[in-house]
Design an enzyme around this catalytic site. Structure first.
Site, PDB file in Angstrom:
ATOM      1  N   LYS A 141       4.587  -3.095 -39.199  1.00 20.40           N
ATOM      2  CA  LYS A 141       4.915  -1.810 -39.858  1.00 20.40           C
ATOM      3  C   LYS A 141       6.140  -1.039 -39.092  1.00 20.40           C
ATOM      4  CE  LYS A 141       1.487   0.993 -37.278  1.00 20.40           C
ATOM      5  NZ  LYS A 141       0.520   1.675 -37.501  1.00 20.40           N
ATOM      6  N   ARG A 144     -10.489   8.350 -35.106  1.00 17.40           N
ATOM      7  CA  ARG A 144      -9.705   8.088 -36.277  1.00 17.40           C
ATOM      8  C   ARG A 144     -10.707   7.197 -37.308  1.00 17.40           C
ATOM      9  NH1 ARG A 144      -3.989   4.987 -36.556  1.00 17.40           N
ATOM     10  NH2 ARG A 144      -5.253   3.100 -36.915  1.00 17.40           N
TER      11      ARG A 144
END
Length: 358
Positions: A35, A128
């Site tokens: 990414k 998270r």
């Protein structure tokens, strides 16, 4: 054309080879996280040539872009329910923590006559994604009943949100959870993924990475040569595989503090300026639409970034007044955030330095 980012494929392959050379003897495979460079094929190939085992990305569009590369694909971000068809079609593995999403994955996989492999994410304190460790067993008990889904691993994310640094005790807990679930539910566990580039520093610690962790998801350490727990250069890797270049479009001596009543800038912030007297200010054709100025560092240590607007970067050249003229190029190292910005911006030219060019 400027601005541009130069991408040295040889250095990237070398970084990948060195990292894989350290991890493979420990039985740890590498997911190459793509990414950071928008999954550009040439960069992905260089990293795979260095020995990475999987291709991993947070965005399904990037994995589709790399679908022809002969490595298993892993979706790093928890799947959106709106993308389930593509997840099952284009990904060999996905990271998951929601039963409702797993049920949709199972239904889609069953309709296609396949079984989709999943890695269950466990939250060990960074808060998270992931299932709290004391609720994993109940989750797995329900998940194993979903047709079309095969639990093939467990993983943890640390550092990225809460800044929690991976430690041996934390990763050992993941190993223990994985082993307990494997035995109790007769699972075939291929992957116990101990985090990202923030975990790799542990191989240089006294007790190393706990035995049983057999995978890391690595982006920054390969791309920029740094582990991310402490931001240090890692074992002599190249830090300059990506170099950002921008051109000076104005060069003038001006006061360091703007004249007049100060309000909000173009981004709604109220700027604060240190009085340095008259300084040599360069304007570069590079702005926040291209890169966050906090994500780049001038290669010349005498230069400092004063700030940026959408299309202009202001740099203080006062310590090196005679070194530059209008039209000259200023060169920057990139941090991970700066790399993400520059590689995503369509206004930043991508220039590849191939092996044969060196």
């Amino acid at each position: 054309m400027y601005p541009c980012i130069e991408i040295n494929l040889e250095k990237l392959e070398d970084n990948s080879r060195k990292v894989n050379g350290l991890l493979k003897p420990l039985g740890i495979s590498v997911m190459a996280v793509t990414k950071g460079f928008t999954a550009e094929t040439r960069i992905a190939k260089a990293i795979l040539d260095g020995g990475a085992d999987y291709i991993a990305d947070a965005r399904i569009k990037n994995l589709i872009k790399l679908k022809d590369l002969p490595k298993e694909k892993v979706l790093l971000r928890l799947p959106m329910q709106s993308e389930i068809h593509d997840v099952v079609k284009y990904c060999d593995y996905s990271l998951n923590s929601e039963l409702d999403t797993l049920k949709l994955i199972g239904k889609e996989a069953t309709s296609l006559g396949i079984e989709h492999k999943v890695i269950i994410m466990v939250d060990l304190g960074d808060y998270r994604e992931g299932i709290r460790y004391h609720r994993v067993e109940q989750f797995v008990k329900e998940a194993v009943q979903i047709e079309g889904v095969a639990i093939r691993g467990f993983g943890v994310n640390l550092t990225c949100f809460g800044g929690v640094i991976p430690e041996q005790t934390t990763l050992q807990r993941l190993v223990e959870i994985s082993e307990t679930m494997r035995v109790k539910y007769d699972l075939q566990i291929d992957i116990v993924s101990g985090g990202s580039s923030s975990s790799i520093y542990l191989i240089n610690e006294e007790n190393g990475i706990p035995r049983g962790i057999n995978n890391l998801r690595l982006g920054e350490v390969i791309l920029l040569g740094k582990e991310t727990a402490f931001g240090e250069r890692f074992d002599g890797l190249h830090e300059d595989a990506f170099i950002l270049k921008a051109q000076i479009i104005e060069l003038k001596d001006k006061p360091s503090v703007p004249h007049g009543r100060i309000g909000r800038d173009a981004f709604g912030n109220i700027p604060h300026h240190k009085d340095r007297g008259i300084i040599r200010r360069a304007i570069l054709a590079l702005g926040k639409q291209d890169v966050d100025p906090s994500g780049i560092i001038p290669v010349n240590p005498n230069l400092s970034i004063l700030g940026a607007s959408s299309d202009h970067l202001i740099v203080d050249l006062s310590k090196d007044k005679e070194a530059y003229q209008v039209g000259d190029i200023i060169v920057f190292y990139v941090k991970y955030g700066g790399l993400l910005n520059a590689m995503t911006s369509p206004y930043v030219e991508k220039v590849y330095i191939e092996k044969e060019d060196r």
